[in-house]
Design a protein around this motif. Sequence first.
Motif, PDB file in Angstrom:
ATOM      1  N   ALA A   1      52.315 -37.460  22.591  1.00 49.00           N
ATOM      2  CA  ALA A   1      51.403 -36.546  23.279  1.00 49.00           C
ATOM      3  C   ALA A   1      50.270 -36.168  22.338  1.00 49.00           C
ATOM      4  CB  ALA A   1      52.150 -35.298  23.768  1.00 49.00           C
ATOM      5  N   VAL A   2      49.357 -35.379  22.868  1.00 55.70           N
ATOM      6  CA  VAL A   2      48.230 -34.867  22.095  1.00 55.70           C
ATOM      7  C   VAL A   2      48.026 -33.406  22.493  1.00 55.70           C
ATOM      8  CG1 VAL A   2      46.564 -35.695  23.795  1.00 55.70           C
ATOM      9  CG2 VAL A   2      45.817 -35.204  21.477  1.00 55.70           C
ATOM     10  N   VAL A   3      47.710 -32.560  21.484  1.00 57.41           N
ATOM     11  CA  VAL A   3      47.558 -31.121  21.678  1.00 57.41           C
ATOM     12  C   VAL A   3      46.130 -30.736  21.311  1.00 57.41           C
ATOM     13  CG1 VAL A   3      48.404 -28.828  21.057  1.00 57.41           C
ATOM     14  CG2 VAL A   3      49.990 -30.751  21.142  1.00 57.41           C
ATOM     15  N   TYR A   4      45.509 -29.949  22.173  1.00 59.55           N
ATOM     16  CA  TYR A   4      44.176 -29.410  21.918  1.00 59.55           C
ATOM     17  C   TYR A   4      44.311 -27.899  21.730  1.00 59.55           C
ATOM     18  CZ  TYR A   4      42.760 -33.878  23.948  1.00 59.55           C
ATOM     19  OH  TYR A   4      42.621 -35.217  24.222  1.00 59.55           O
ATOM     20  N   PHE A   5      43.924 -27.386  20.578  1.00 62.43           N
ATOM     21  CA  PHE A   5      44.046 -25.953  20.302  1.00 62.43           C
ATOM     22  C   PHE A   5      42.875 -25.514  19.441  1.00 62.43           C
ATOM     23  CE2 PHE A   5      45.943 -27.914  16.629  1.00 62.43           C
ATOM     24  CZ  PHE A   5      45.601 -27.094  15.570  1.00 62.43           C
ATOM     25  N   LYS A   6      42.696 -24.199  19.345  1.00 60.15           N
ATOM     26  CA  LYS A   6      41.642 -23.611  18.522  1.00 60.15           C
ATOM     27  C   LYS A   6      42.108 -22.255  18.013  1.00 60.15           C
ATOM     28  CE  LYS A   6      39.213 -21.440  22.405  1.00 60.15           C
ATOM     29  NZ  LYS A   6      37.920 -21.325  23.116  1.00 60.15           N
ATOM     30  N   VAL A   7      41.470 -21.789  16.960  1.00 58.48           N
ATOM     31  CA  VAL A   7      41.781 -20.503  16.350  1.00 58.48           C
ATOM     32  C   VAL A   7      40.943 -19.436  17.037  1.00 58.48           C
ATOM     33  CG1 VAL A   7      41.770 -19.158  14.230  1.00 58.48           C
ATOM     34  CG2 VAL A   7      42.368 -21.571  14.160  1.00 58.48           C
ATOM     35  N   VAL A   8      41.603 -18.406  17.513  1.00 55.53           N
ATOM     36  CA  VAL A   8      40.905 -17.289  18.151  1.00 55.53           C
ATOM     37  C   VAL A   8      40.907 -16.037  17.288  1.00 55.53           C
ATOM     38  CG1 VAL A   8      41.320 -18.144  20.492  1.00 55.53           C
ATOM     39  CG2 VAL A   8      43.020 -16.689  19.417  1.00 55.53           C
ATOM     40  N   ASP A   9      41.814 -15.935  16.342  1.00 57.52           N
ATOM     41  CA  ASP A   9      41.861 -14.803  15.429  1.00 57.52           C
ATOM     42  C   ASP A   9      41.988 -15.353  14.012  1.00 57.52           C
ATOM     43  OD1 ASP A   9      42.197 -12.441  14.068  1.00 57.52           O
ATOM     44  OD2 ASP A   9      43.695 -11.624  15.437  1.00 57.52           O
ATOM     45  N   PRO A  10      40.885 -15.400  13.248  1.00 53.91           N
ATOM     46  CA  PRO A  10      40.960 -15.983  11.898  1.00 53.91           C
ATOM     47  C   PRO A  10      41.905 -15.244  10.960  1.00 53.91           C
ATOM     48  CG  PRO A  10      38.686 -15.791  12.637  1.00 53.91           C
ATOM     49  CD  PRO A  10      39.513 -15.034  13.607  1.00 53.91           C
ATOM     50  N   VAL A  11      41.990 -13.935  11.079  1.00 52.75           N
ATOM     51  CA  VAL A  11      42.848 -13.165  10.174  1.00 52.75           C
ATOM     52  C   VAL A  11      44.311 -13.524  10.395  1.00 52.75           C
ATOM     53  CG1 VAL A  11      43.554 -10.838   9.496  1.00 52.75           C
ATOM     54  CG2 VAL A  11      41.159 -11.302  10.034  1.00 52.75           C
ATOM     55  N   ASP A  12      44.761 -13.542  11.648  1.00 55.79           N
ATOM     56  CA  ASP A  12      46.156 -13.912  11.925  1.00 55.79           C
ATOM     57  C   ASP A  12      46.440 -15.354  11.536  1.00 55.79           C
ATOM     58  OD1 ASP A  12      46.602 -11.393  12.884  1.00 55.79           O
ATOM     59  OD2 ASP A  12      46.342 -11.932  14.994  1.00 55.79           O
ATOM     60  N   ALA A  13      45.478 -16.246  11.732  1.00 57.78           N
ATOM     61  CA  ALA A  13      45.685 -17.643  11.381  1.00 57.78           C
ATOM     62  C   ALA A  13      45.872 -17.832   9.881  1.00 57.78           C
ATOM     63  CB  ALA A  13      44.515 -18.484  11.878  1.00 57.78           C
ATOM     64  N   ILE A  14      45.313 -16.935   9.066  1.00 58.83           N
ATOM     65  CA  ILE A  14      45.449 -17.043   7.615  1.00 58.83           C
ATOM     66  C   ILE A  14      46.635 -16.237   7.107  1.00 58.83           C
ATOM     67  CG2 ILE A  14      44.314 -16.568   5.409  1.00 58.83           C
ATOM     68  CD1 ILE A  14      43.173 -18.936   6.908  1.00 58.83           C
ATOM     69  N   VAL A  15      46.854 -15.049   7.681  1.00 62.47           N
ATOM     70  CA  VAL A  15      47.849 -14.116   7.139  1.00 62.47           C
ATOM     71  C   VAL A  15      49.239 -14.391   7.708  1.00 62.47           C
ATOM     72  CG1 VAL A  15      48.493 -11.673   6.970  1.00 62.47           C
ATOM     73  CG2 VAL A  15      46.099 -12.359   6.717  1.00 62.47           C
ATOM     74  N   ARG A  16      49.345 -14.620   9.006  1.00 57.54           N
ATOM     75  CA  ARG A  16      50.651 -14.677   9.653  1.00 57.54           C
ATOM     76  C   ARG A  16      51.365 -16.012   9.475  1.00 57.54           C
ATOM     77  NH1 ARG A  16      51.890 -10.595  13.169  1.00 57.54           N
ATOM     78  NH2 ARG A  16      50.225  -9.098  13.582  1.00 57.54           N
ATOM     79  N   VAL A  17      50.683 -17.079   9.200  1.00 55.34           N
ATOM     80  CA  VAL A  17      51.315 -18.389   9.052  1.00 55.34           C
ATOM     81  C   VAL A  17      50.698 -19.077   7.844  1.00 55.34           C
ATOM     82  CG1 VAL A  17      49.676 -19.519  10.603  1.00 55.34           C
ATOM     83  CG2 VAL A  17      51.933 -20.497  10.291  1.00 55.34           C
ATOM     84  N   GLU A  18      51.530 -19.845   7.141  1.00 49.71           N
ATOM     85  CA  GLU A  18      51.055 -20.502   5.925  1.00 49.71           C
ATOM     86  C   GLU A  18      50.033 -21.596   6.245  1.00 49.71           C
ATOM     87  OE1 GLU A  18      52.876 -22.955   2.079  1.00 49.71           O
ATOM     88  OE2 GLU A  18      54.162 -22.298   3.713  1.00 49.71           O
ATOM     89  N   ASP A  19      50.368 -22.476   7.189  1.00 52.85           N
ATOM     90  CA  ASP A  19      49.468 -23.563   7.595  1.00 52.85           C
ATOM     91  C   ASP A  19      49.594 -23.694   9.109  1.00 52.85           C
ATOM     92  OD1 ASP A  19      47.915 -25.768   7.968  1.00 52.85           O
ATOM     93  OD2 ASP A  19      48.985 -27.058   6.554  1.00 52.85           O
ATOM     94  N   TYR A  20      48.596 -23.175   9.808  1.00 54.51           N
ATOM     95  CA  TYR A  20      48.705 -23.141  11.268  1.00 54.51           C
ATOM     96  C   TYR A  20      48.666 -24.546  11.867  1.00 54.51           C
ATOM     97  CZ  TYR A  20      43.575 -23.560  11.215  1.00 54.51           C
ATOM     98  OH  TYR A  20      42.286 -23.983  11.017  1.00 54.51           O
ATOM     99  N   ARG A  21      47.992 -25.505  11.257  1.00 52.82           N
ATOM    100  CA  ARG A  21      47.989 -26.872  11.767  1.00 52.82           C
ATOM    101  C   ARG A  21      49.388 -27.481  11.712  1.00 52.82           C
ATOM    102  NH1 ARG A  21      43.052 -29.883  11.882  1.00 52.82           N
ATOM    103  NH2 ARG A  21      41.235 -28.574  11.443  1.00 52.82           N
TER     104      ARG A  21
END
Length: 304
Positions: free
Chosen positions: A89-109
Amino acid sequence: MLQGLAAAGIVLLCVCAVYVALAARVVKQYERGVVFRLGRVMKDVRPPGFTMIVPFVDRMRKVNLQIVTLPVPAQEGISRDNVTVRVDAVVYFKVVDPVDAIVRVEDYRFAVSQMAQTSLRSIIGKSDLDDLLSNREKLNQGLELMIDSPAVGWGVHVDRVEIKDVSLPETMKRSMARQAEAARDRRARVINADAEFQASKKLAEAAQQMADTPSALQLRLLQTVVAVAAEKNSTLVLPFPVELLRFLERAQQTPQPGGAPSAQAAPPQVPPSQVPPSQVPYAASSPARTPADSGSDGQRPGGG
């Protein structure tokens, strides 16, 4: 004195230039800057354009807000109807909250990739083979919901998930091919039988119409003769028309204008005296014998 001031000014300018060089940052249009000051994240996210940070105190990480296309490696699993399949499969996603993407998870990808693989395996185990092949829209929606639920806490929004390909074993492909061939054969037989039924009804109506009008059968025969003769590759034997025989028979039975039907004239009666001896039959030349004569002639005297 003046030389000392000039030197100090030059040094100050150099220090300012170095400070500006260390503090200046440029954020692109599709990025946002997250600033950490002494390890603590700043709530103000730096917008696109030129921005300044405190050198040796602040550290800024840029987060890409573009839609990311993440391919999910092919996952092998067993469907609910016990068929081994490989699905990618293939997933299409984007970051909507930069702070949570950096703080809450080590590597969001990496987190989104692992969640997509796990969800894909789960979908394979819960679905039948027919759903994987023909009902992909529903599976895509379920897969998107399974991935998007934990990703919301990471500041990531999943736009869309698509199942690209479903690989089947060769034996299963052959079985499905035989099944499809049998289904097509059945439909062909049904269509052929329906056509024969409709043709028989039309032929019955045509036969009834021709029975009411006998000349229509003769016209149809002539049309068939014309169609066969157009090919010019066969010998045509034309039967004698039955209708012509019937016409001649009716013509012989038609009465004459005199009123009474014509009968064959009887031969004239000639008197026996005028008949030549050579033409008189043997039975007529000899007199008739009576039973008394035959009895007297048949008995001899003396019983001999």
